[in-house]
Design a protein around this motif. Structure first.
Motif, short mmCIF file in Angstrom:
data_model
loop_
_atom_site.label_atom_id
_atom_site.label_comp_id
_atom_site.label_asym_id
_atom_site.label_seq_id
_atom_site.Cartn_x
_atom_site.Cartn_y
_atom_site.Cartn_z
N ILE A 10 0.86 -1.20 0.00
CA ILE A 10 0.00 0.00 0.00
C ILE A 10 0.89 1.23 0.00
O ILE A 10 1.88 1.30 0.75
N ARG A 11 0.54 2.17 -0.84
CA ARG A 11 1.25 3.44 -0.79
C ARG A 11 0.21 4.56 -0.79
O ARG A 11 -0.65 4.63 -1.66
N VAL A 12 0.30 5.36 0.23
CA VAL A 12 -0.59 6.50 0.37
C VAL A 12 0.23 7.74 0.08
O VAL A 12 1.29 7.92 0.67
N SER A 13 -0.24 8.53 -0.87
CA SER A 13 0.57 9.67 -1.27
C SER A 13 -0.17 10.98 -1.02
O SER A 13 -1.18 11.26 -1.65
N SER A 14 0.31 11.71 -0.07
CA SER A 14 -0.17 13.05 0.33
C SER A 14 -1.68 13.21 0.27
O SER A 14 -2.20 14.05 -0.45
N ILE A 15 -2.39 12.38 1.06
CA ILE A 15 -3.85 12.54 1.09
C ILE A 15 -4.27 13.52 2.18
O ILE A 15 -3.62 13.66 3.21
N ASN A 16 -5.37 14.17 1.89
CA ASN A 16 -5.99 15.11 2.83
C ASN A 16 -7.44 14.71 3.00
O ASN A 16 -8.05 14.17 2.08
N ASP A 29 1.57 10.69 4.00
CA ASP A 29 2.28 9.72 3.15
C ASP A 29 2.52 8.48 3.99
O ASP A 29 2.91 8.58 5.15
N LEU A 30 2.29 7.33 3.38
CA LEU A 30 2.51 6.09 4.13
C LEU A 30 2.79 4.98 3.12
O LEU A 30 2.11 4.87 2.11
N THR A 31 3.80 4.18 3.42
CA THR A 31 4.09 3.03 2.57
C THR A 31 4.10 1.80 3.45
O THR A 31 4.70 1.80 4.53
N VAL A 32 3.40 0.77 3.00
CA VAL A 32 3.36 -0.48 3.75
C VAL A 32 3.92 -1.58 2.87
O VAL A 32 3.45 -1.79 1.75
N TYR A 33 4.95 -2.26 3.38
CA TYR A 33 5.60 -3.32 2.60
C TYR A 33 4.96 -4.66 2.89
O TYR A 33 4.34 -4.86 3.95
N GLU A 34 5.17 -5.57 1.98
CA GLU A 34 4.61 -6.91 2.13
C GLU A 34 5.15 -7.57 3.40
O GLU A 34 6.36 -7.52 3.66
N GLY A 35 4.26 -8.18 4.16
CA GLY A 35 4.66 -8.90 5.37
C GLY A 35 4.91 -8.01 6.56
O GLY A 35 5.25 -8.49 7.64
N GLU A 36 4.72 -6.73 6.38
CA GLU A 36 5.02 -5.80 7.46
C GLU A 36 3.81 -5.60 8.37
O GLU A 36 2.67 -5.61 7.91
N VAL A 37 4.09 -5.40 9.66
CA VAL A 37 3.02 -5.05 10.58
C VAL A 37 3.25 -3.60 11.01
O VAL A 37 4.21 -3.28 11.69
N VAL A 38 2.36 -2.74 10.54
CA VAL A 38 2.46 -1.31 10.87
C VAL A 38 1.40 -0.99 11.91
O VAL A 38 0.22 -1.28 11.70
N VAL A 39 1.83 -0.47 13.04
CA VAL A 39 0.87 -0.12 14.08
C VAL A 39 0.80 1.39 14.20
O VAL A 39 1.82 2.06 14.31
N ILE A 40 -0.42 1.90 14.11
CA ILE A 40 -0.62 3.34 14.19
C ILE A 40 -1.22 3.68 15.55
O ILE A 40 -2.26 3.12 15.93
N ILE A 41 -0.54 4.53 16.28
CA ILE A 41 -1.07 4.95 17.58
C ILE A 41 -1.20 6.47 17.60
O ILE A 41 -0.75 7.16 16.70
N GLN A 65 -3.22 10.32 -3.57
CA GLN A 65 -3.53 9.06 -4.22
C GLN A 65 -3.31 7.88 -3.29
O GLN A 65 -2.53 7.94 -2.35
N ILE A 66 -4.05 6.82 -3.60
CA ILE A 66 -3.86 5.54 -2.92
C ILE A 66 -3.39 4.54 -3.98
O ILE A 66 -4.02 4.42 -5.04
N TYR A 67 -2.29 3.85 -3.70
CA TYR A 67 -1.82 2.81 -4.61
C TYR A 67 -1.90 1.48 -3.88
O TYR A 67 -1.53 1.38 -2.71
N PHE A 68 -2.39 0.46 -4.60
CA PHE A 68 -2.35 -0.89 -4.05
C PHE A 68 -1.48 -1.72 -4.97
O PHE A 68 -1.74 -1.79 -6.18
N GLU A 69 -0.47 -2.35 -4.43
CA GLU A 69 0.55 -3.06 -5.22
C GLU A 69 1.01 -2.19 -6.38
O GLU A 69 1.13 -2.63 -7.51
N GLU A 70 1.26 -0.95 -6.05
CA GLU A 70 1.79 0.06 -6.97
C GLU A 70 0.86 0.41 -8.12
O GLU A 70 1.25 1.00 -9.11
#
Lengths: 248, 218
Positions: A10-16, A29-41, A65-70
């Motif tokens: 997942i790639r999130v690019s400058s969303i408002n 902006d946020l990028t999530v890689y395969e197999g990664e566990v991202v915790v948002i607090i 923009q939102i990208y899924f698998e680029e």
């Protein structure tokens, strides 16, 4: 711990995002890689849940923009529906379908959306129920389950779609304290199995133990991010220090 | 002349054809009302402005005018364009009338379903239509049952207005027999008994359905 791959899920690019005059997300902006566990607090109202909801278009972000698998996800029904098949969502309030049994809840998506044969889906659904420890409840209706059981069914329902990513929106916040553990254990197991996860939570123990990366949001911005050790032991940002000080 | 209620028992069977007429009109009005009511409910929930305004206009007109006026408009008012027989006139007018009320019942029950249900359904990749059909409507129908039952009972009673355009239903039958020997009271009571039986049986089944549907409720 799942190892990080170079593949971007997942790639999130400058969303408002604003609700009326209240801007809840500022150029995220946020990028999530395969197999990664991202915790948002972060504190309530910091935009954590809104960010998750924007990723699968439950909220429509402005700009960015939102990208899924680029692949750029355009704001069109078909594109969004297709993406959602690969991005599971677990909600704070479970939202199981009350008119369906546990098993029916789980097989609904694969049968109706993916058009997979029922016999096939049932076998998989029973495996999943076994995994979350609720196989004996498969013919129960959601009303007959505890909150923790409902949430584990909701996780199984998301998994039944064989998603590539699962997003959790405060999955334990609506649960009695003694039921939180069962849900977290299921999530930990998922993380160990290599599932890509984005988790909004207030469970710092979970973040510390399971996260590959912790993100701290405040007032609609990502204030700090890093691996859990450095994040919890040496937070740089004073806002993060305050927040962690309050909790721990 | 004193009342003689023994004729109620005596004349009971001769009301059966009229009762069947009443049932036919009411059933047809309810059927038309449910089908078009659902369509209008979706119109009232539509994000497309024109559709929303048309369906809202329709509901406002129907709910804001008397049902007997609506019946007369169909039967007498439209006569310059189409001459409809009493029977189809009644079904059209009552069907159109019930559609507006049933639309509001459906709209309310659809809106009463937690927004999260739609979100959960959409999150597994369902289209809006599929989510409606598989997740929202089954729950909404369940919640609509008590109000629908109520509306069906009203529809049965309202069908008596068809007597004004010479549909040979229960009320007209009792008036006709009453005027033949001036035993109005006896025949009106007899018609009343028939209405009570019909509405009583209907509410019995609605209650039964309600209880059956409540089994899985939280």
């Amino acid at each position: 711990m799942a190892k990080r791959s170079d593949k971007i899920m997942i790639r999130v690019s400058s969303i408002n995002k604003s609700f009326g005059k209240n801007q809840v997300l500022h150029d995220i902006d946020l990028t999530v890689y395969e197999g990664e566990v991202v915790v948002i607090i972060g504190p309530s109202g910091s935009g954590k849940s809104t960010l998750l909801r924007c990723i699968n278009f439950l909220e429509i972000s402005e700009r960015g923009q939102i990208y899924f698998e680029e692949e750029l996800i355009v704001h069109k029904e078909n594109a969004i529906n297709k993406m959602r098949q690969s991005v599971g969502m677990v909600f704070q309030h479970f939202y199981l379908f009350p008119h369906m049994t546990v098993l029916e809840n789980i097989i609904e998506g694969p049968i109706q959306v993916k058009r997979i044969k029922k016999q096939e889906v049932v076998v998989f659904a029973e495996e999943l129920l076994d995994k979350v420890g609720l196989l004996d409840k498969k013919d129960f209706y959601p009303a007959m389950l505890s909150g923790g059981q409902k949430q584990r069914v909701a996780i199984a329902r998301a998994l039944a779609m064989r998603p590539k990513v699962i997003m959790f929106d405060e999955p334990t916040s609506a649960l009695d304290p003694e039921l939180v553990g069962d849900v977290l254990n299921v999530m930990k197991q998922l993380a160990r199995d290599g599932m890509t996860m984005v988790v909004v939570t207030h469970e710092m123990g979970f973040a510390r133990e399971v996260a590959d990366r912790v993100i701290f949001m405040d007032e609609g911005k990502i204030v700090e991010e890093g691996n859990p050790e450095s994040f919890f032991l040496n937070p740089e940002n004073p806002r993060v220090k305050d927040f962690l000080g309050c909790i721990i | 002349m004193s009342y003689d209620f023994s004729i109620i028992f005596e004349k009971f069977p001769i009301f059966i054809p009229a009762a069947i007429e009443t049932l036919k009109i009411a059933a047809a009005a309810i059927l038309v009302g449910v089908v078009f009511g659902l369509i209008i409910a979706f119109g009232r929930l539509s994000k497309i402005k024109v559709i929303y305004y048309i369906s809202t206009f329709y509901v406002t007109i129907i709910r804001g005018t008397p049902i007997i006026l609506q019946l007369f408009i169909v039967y007498f008012g439209l006569a310059n364009i189409v001459r409809l027989d009493p029977y189809p006139s009644a079904i059209i007018a009552f069907g159109a009338h019930n559609a507006a009320y049933i639309a509001e019942i459906f709209r309310g029950s659809i809106l009463s379903i937690d927004k999260g249900q739609m979100e959960a359904a959409r999150s597994v990749g369902m289209s809006n239509f599929l989510a409606m059909r598989r997740v929202i409507l089954p729950q909404a129908f369940k919640r609509a049952v008590p109000n629908l039952g109520n509306q069906f009972i009203i529809a049965i009673k309202d069908s008596s207005l068809a007597s004004t355009i010479a549909v040979r239903e229960l009320l007209l039958k009792s008036q006709q027999l009453g005027s033949s020997n001036f035993r109005f009271m006896e025949y009106l009571v007899l018609a009343g008994i028939y209405y009570l039986i019909i509405t009583g049986v209907l509410s019995f089944f609605v209650n039964k359905l309600e209880r059956r549907l409540a089994v899985n409720e939280r």
